[in-house]
Motif scaffolding. Sequence first.
Motif, PDB file in Angstrom:
ATOM      1  N   ASP A   1     -25.339 -47.769  18.931  1.00  0.00           N
ATOM      2  CA  ASP A   1     -25.645 -47.419  17.783  1.00  0.00           C
ATOM      3  C   ASP A   1     -24.718 -47.647  16.672  1.00  0.00           C
ATOM      4  OD1 ASP A   1     -27.423 -47.988  15.532  1.00  0.00           O
ATOM      5  OD2 ASP A   1     -27.594 -45.603  15.324  1.00  0.00           O
TER       6      ASP A   1
ATOM      7  N   THR B   1     -34.494 -38.706   4.562  1.00  0.00           N
ATOM      8  CA  THR B   1     -35.002 -37.867   5.577  1.00  0.00           C
ATOM      9  C   THR B   1     -34.352 -38.285   7.038  1.00  0.00           C
ATOM     10  OG1 THR B   1     -37.239 -38.169   4.370  1.00  0.00           O
ATOM     11  CG2 THR B   1     -37.458 -37.466   6.751  1.00  0.00           C
ATOM     12  N   ILE B   2     -33.830 -37.463   7.560  1.00  0.00           N
ATOM     13  CA  ILE B   2     -33.023 -37.734   8.977  1.00  0.00           C
ATOM     14  C   ILE B   2     -33.403 -36.697  10.044  1.00  0.00           C
ATOM     15  CG2 ILE B   2     -30.947 -38.302   7.188  1.00  0.00           C
ATOM     16  CD1 ILE B   2     -29.919 -35.483   7.753  1.00  0.00           C
ATOM     17  N   ALA B   3     -32.956 -37.266  11.227  1.00  0.00           N
ATOM     18  CA  ALA B   3     -33.238 -36.630  12.216  1.00  0.00           C
ATOM     19  C   ALA B   3     -32.313 -36.083  13.168  1.00  0.00           C
ATOM     20  CB  ALA B   3     -34.334 -37.500  12.970  1.00  0.00           C
TER      21      ALA B   3
ATOM     22  N   GLU C   1     -25.418 -48.530  -2.578  1.00  0.00           N
ATOM     23  CA  GLU C   1     -26.216 -48.633  -3.995  1.00  0.00           C
ATOM     24  C   GLU C   1     -25.349 -48.247  -5.011  1.00  0.00           C
ATOM     25  OE1 GLU C   1     -29.366 -46.120  -1.890  1.00  0.00           O
ATOM     26  OE2 GLU C   1     -29.620 -48.036  -0.936  1.00  0.00           O
TER      27      GLU C   1
ATOM     28  N   LYS D   1     -19.877 -49.188  10.232  1.00  0.00           N
ATOM     29  CA  LYS D   1     -20.462 -50.208  10.641  1.00  0.00           C
ATOM     30  C   LYS D   1     -21.645 -50.647   9.776  1.00  0.00           C
ATOM     31  CE  LYS D   1     -24.297 -51.263  14.241  1.00  0.00           C
ATOM     32  NZ  LYS D   1     -24.606 -50.891  15.677  1.00  0.00           N
ATOM     33  N   TYR D   2     -22.322 -49.214   9.388  1.00  0.00           N
ATOM     34  CA  TYR D   2     -23.594 -49.546   8.422  1.00  0.00           C
ATOM     35  C   TYR D   2     -23.233 -49.940   7.203  1.00  0.00           C
ATOM     36  CZ  TYR D   2     -27.055 -48.385  11.764  1.00  0.00           C
ATOM     37  OH  TYR D   2     -27.985 -48.559  13.191  1.00  0.00           O
TER      38      TYR D   2
ATOM     39  N   HIS E   1     -25.670 -36.964  16.716  1.00  0.00           N
ATOM     40  CA  HIS E   1     -26.799 -37.469  16.355  1.00  0.00           C
ATOM     41  C   HIS E   1     -26.762 -37.224  14.934  1.00  0.00           C
ATOM     42  CE1 HIS E   1     -31.435 -38.342  16.380  1.00  0.00           C
ATOM     43  NE2 HIS E   1     -30.750 -39.147  15.609  1.00  0.00           N
TER      44      HIS E   1
ATOM     45  N   THR F   1     -30.428 -49.699  17.606  1.00  0.00           N
ATOM     46  CA  THR F   1     -30.253 -50.302  16.260  1.00  0.00           C
ATOM     47  C   THR F   1     -31.351 -51.032  15.885  1.00  0.00           C
ATOM     48  OG1 THR F   1     -27.948 -50.214  16.654  1.00  0.00           O
ATOM     49  CG2 THR F   1     -28.628 -51.365  14.597  1.00  0.00           C
TER      50      THR F   1
ATOM     51  N   ASP G   1     -31.724 -43.512  -2.598  1.00  0.00           N
ATOM     52  CA  ASP G   1     -32.826 -42.840  -2.205  1.00  0.00           C
ATOM     53  C   ASP G   1     -33.076 -41.439  -2.613  1.00  0.00           C
ATOM     54  OD1 ASP G   1     -35.079 -42.153  -0.706  1.00  0.00           O
ATOM     55  OD2 ASP G   1     -34.582 -42.697   1.095  1.00  0.00           O
TER      56      ASP G   1
ATOM     57  N   TYR H   1     -42.936 -36.757   9.602  1.00  0.00           N
ATOM     58  CA  TYR H   1     -43.156 -37.685   8.683  1.00  0.00           C
ATOM     59  C   TYR H   1     -44.462 -37.676   8.127  1.00  0.00           C
ATOM     60  CZ  TYR H   1     -38.699 -39.063  10.845  1.00  0.00           C
ATOM     61  OH  TYR H   1     -37.502 -39.142  11.310  1.00  0.00           O
TER      62      TYR H   1
ATOM     63  N   LEU I   1     -35.350 -44.298   6.956  1.00  0.00           N
ATOM     64  CA  LEU I   1     -36.244 -43.565   7.710  1.00  0.00           C
ATOM     65  C   LEU I   1     -36.032 -44.203   9.281  1.00  0.00           C
ATOM     66  CD1 LEU I   1     -39.714 -43.352   6.184  1.00  0.00           C
ATOM     67  CD2 LEU I   1     -38.107 -41.441   6.681  1.00  0.00           C
TER      68      LEU I   1
ATOM     69  N   SER J   1     -32.996 -43.348  11.474  1.00  0.00           N
ATOM     70  CA  SER J   1     -32.706 -41.950  12.304  1.00  0.00           C
ATOM     71  C   SER J   1     -33.427 -42.068  13.643  1.00  0.00           C
ATOM     72  CB  SER J   1     -32.824 -40.716  11.823  1.00  0.00           C
ATOM     73  OG  SER J   1     -33.966 -40.325  11.027  1.00  0.00           O
TER      74      SER J   1
ATOM     75  N   SER K   1     -32.846 -44.842  15.520  1.00  0.00           N
ATOM     76  CA  SER K   1     -32.058 -45.753  16.247  1.00  0.00           C
ATOM     77  C   SER K   1     -30.908 -45.098  17.545  1.00  0.00           C
ATOM     78  CB  SER K   1     -31.320 -46.671  15.723  1.00  0.00           C
ATOM     79  OG  SER K   1     -30.518 -45.764  14.418  1.00  0.00           O
ATOM     80  N   ALA K   2     -30.837 -43.762  17.299  1.00  0.00           N
ATOM     81  CA  ALA K   2     -30.119 -42.928  18.307  1.00  0.00           C
ATOM     82  C   ALA K   2     -30.793 -42.951  19.643  1.00  0.00           C
ATOM     83  CB  ALA K   2     -29.737 -41.313  17.784  1.00  0.00           C
TER      84      ALA K   2
ATOM     85  N   ARG L   1     -35.975 -48.116   5.175  1.00  0.00           N
ATOM     86  CA  ARG L   1     -34.625 -48.392   6.215  1.00  0.00           C
ATOM     87  C   ARG L   1     -33.903 -46.999   6.408  1.00  0.00           C
ATOM     88  NH1 ARG L   1     -29.788 -51.595   3.095  1.00  0.00           N
ATOM     89  NH2 ARG L   1     -29.465 -49.411   2.656  1.00  0.00           N
TER      90      ARG L   1
ATOM     91  N   LYS M   1     -25.422 -42.523   7.791  1.00  0.00           N
ATOM     92  CA  LYS M   1     -26.202 -43.805   7.283  1.00  0.00           C
ATOM     93  C   LYS M   1     -26.631 -43.163   5.785  1.00  0.00           C
ATOM     94  CE  LYS M   1     -27.474 -44.914  11.908  1.00  0.00           C
ATOM     95  NZ  LYS M   1     -28.456 -44.900  13.228  1.00  0.00           N
TER      96      LYS M   1
ATOM     97  N   SER N   1     -26.653 -39.598  11.468  1.00  0.00           N
ATOM     98  CA  SER N   1     -27.740 -39.581  10.423  1.00  0.00           C
ATOM     99  C   SER N   1     -27.082 -39.487   9.208  1.00  0.00           C
ATOM    100  CB  SER N   1     -28.706 -38.436  10.811  1.00  0.00           C
ATOM    101  OG  SER N   1     -29.666 -38.667  11.836  1.00  0.00           O
TER     102      SER N   1
ATOM    103  N   HIS O   1     -40.668 -35.283  16.745  1.00  0.00           N
ATOM    104  CA  HIS O   1     -40.424 -36.267  15.337  1.00  0.00           C
ATOM    105  C   HIS O   1     -41.439 -36.721  14.555  1.00  0.00           C
ATOM    106  CE1 HIS O   1     -36.213 -36.596  16.560  1.00  0.00           C
ATOM    107  NE2 HIS O   1     -36.395 -36.429  17.539  1.00  0.00           N
TER     108      HIS O   1
ATOM    109  N   ALA P   1     -25.797 -45.894   2.782  1.00  0.00           N
ATOM    110  CA  ALA P   1     -26.656 -46.591   1.984  1.00  0.00           C
ATOM    111  C   ALA P   1     -26.570 -46.034   0.620  1.00  0.00           C
ATOM    112  CB  ALA P   1     -28.137 -46.044   2.340  1.00  0.00           C
TER     113      ALA P   1
ATOM    114  N   LYS Q   1     -22.975 -53.741   7.701  1.00  0.00           N
ATOM    115  CA  LYS Q   1     -24.298 -54.343   7.987  1.00  0.00           C
ATOM    116  C   LYS Q   1     -25.125 -54.195   6.764  1.00  0.00           C
ATOM    117  CE  LYS Q   1     -28.109 -52.541  11.119  1.00  0.00           C
ATOM    118  NZ  LYS Q   1     -28.759 -53.899  11.417  1.00  0.00           N
ATOM    119  N   TRP Q   2     -25.375 -53.164   6.016  1.00  0.00           N
ATOM    120  CA  TRP Q   2     -26.412 -53.014   4.967  1.00  0.00           C
ATOM    121  C   TRP Q   2     -25.635 -53.763   3.679  1.00  0.00           C
ATOM    122  CZ3 TRP Q   2     -28.106 -47.270   6.043  1.00  0.00           C
ATOM    123  CH2 TRP Q   2     -29.039 -47.192   7.071  1.00  0.00           C
TER     124      TRP Q   2
ATOM    125  N   HIS R   1     -36.027 -46.775   1.421  1.00  0.00           N
ATOM    126  CA  HIS R   1     -36.388 -45.495   2.036  1.00  0.00           C
ATOM    127  C   HIS R   1     -36.893 -45.506   3.443  1.00  0.00           C
ATOM    128  CE1 HIS R   1     -37.906 -41.253   2.388  1.00  0.00           C
ATOM    129  NE2 HIS R   1     -39.206 -41.600   2.776  1.00  0.00           N
TER     130      HIS R   1
END
Lengths: 425, 103
Positions: A422, A362-364, A350, A53-54, A335, B42, A358, B85, B32, B35, B37-38, B30, A342, A339, B81, A346, A57-58, B28
């Motif tokens: 998402d 940085t991911i969560a 690129e 999807k991304y 999750h 989105t 990038d 950052y 950030l 993550s 959006s979960a 985008r 994505k 992450s 979270h 990206a 989209k991107w 960067h």
Amino acid sequence: MSFSRRDFIKASAAGIVVGVFPGCATSGGEIVKKTGQRVVIVGGGFGGATAAKYIRKWSDNKIEVVLIERNPLFISCPMSNTVLGGSRTIEDLTLSYDVLKKKYGINLIKGEVTAIDPEKQTVMLADGHLSYDRLIVAPGVDFMFDKIEGLDAKVADASIPHAWKAGAQTVMLRKQLVAMPDGGVFALSIPKGPYRCPPGPYERACQVAHYLKNNKPKSKVLILDANPDITSKKGLFMAAWNELYPGMIEYRPNSMVTAVNADTRTAKTEFEDVKADVLNVIPPMRSGVVADMAGLATVDARWCGVDFLTYESKARRNIHVIGDAVSAALPKSGHMATSQAKVAAAAIIEMLQGERPDQNPTIANTCYSVVSDKEAMHVANVYRYNAEKQVMVSAEGGGVSAKRSELEGAFAGYWLKNILNDVLL
Amino acid sequence: MIPYRKLFIVIAGFLLFTSAQAAEVSKHARGLAASCSACHGTDGKSEGGMPELAGLDRMLFITSMKEFKSGARPATVMHQHAKGYTDEEFALLADFFAAQKRH
């Protein structure tokens, strides 16, 4: 070449190979005509579907995406333990891939990859091949049944389910639970880490206990954990077990199941034979075996080493690996797979456009564990790229819930809704 | 003679440099934002339950994040979270979400 000698002999013997080297394009030719830059993705789980999807989209739909998936429908593994507890059905967790096809113009191929040719940059399927500029392998996990005597994929499907991929086995395990006599034993075995979804087995114990408490209160949940201790949210799980299900859940650390007997529903550990009414053995895991078609499982022949700026394989150029299959100090969760997807999406866009990805991804990650029909708790972390060590490291400040709560039970449901949206919609 | 050509090259070079840098920065941002959006949907467009971040006022966003980080604003999960950052990243995220349409 990805085909092994043995495969070659097998294929020749079967009369498939006529004078050409196998692994090159066979009968059907290019399955989907390639008109521009193309990314092929193997595996449509949380990671693969998100990447698909991304990338569309991107890249403003400039890059072609072909997604190969063997299952007709997407079934969410996250929250599938609640099917055992009874607050969800498997249908609640089942989604179609249609929107990915229609809204994002993704080519969805239902099928299985038979070989990967990293030099020719092609992926083989039964009826032809697909060429790629970049390949993403998102195979999730496969089970190492050979580590447990008496267990294999057939036995798991028939009587001793792992139910560690949501679907038919989840439904079967729920049925076995419902058919269990009051006063019975539900034995749950946990493999040594790393495995998919670290808190998942302890959450499962809660969901099973929740059902038993309301329906078969004399029954017991016995956890045989190959690990020396509860691997995730320990304090929170112990509190949930003691306060919500007192006396119901028995936890045995250092108890690796090495053999099972399907006829007697017995599990064997180093110390004892455990006879159960329901036997739920979660076998040790490795990266999905598709990874072996391109020699991607570089770590212990089990997990895939990647560059964390791009998720490109350490072993093969132009092949990326994301999700549970990756070797990293990152939790194997839904999750996390999105992450990683994505970052990879990206970076691939690129690189295909000749730009630099990038340098500071940085991911969560957040994992909610639902411990009854109402309450939940979480573990949450942000992970940042460490350029010196070239790995992802956990940022300061992450952690677990102060306590389980109904508010977080609600948030867990909203999380599911938003993440599925998402990934697929 | 004034070296106009040289001056032009210097200015053009500077513009190119800053726009390339801006692109890098927004990439960067985008990443950030992706993550979040979960939970938040989105591009911050929540599908229900979780607060919508799309179209959130910049000041309000940055204040919320700083308060989550310091603990001034109680939260179930956002304090954990937010601590991951930097304040510069809060500003990037604020720009990103403020630019998204609510839905």
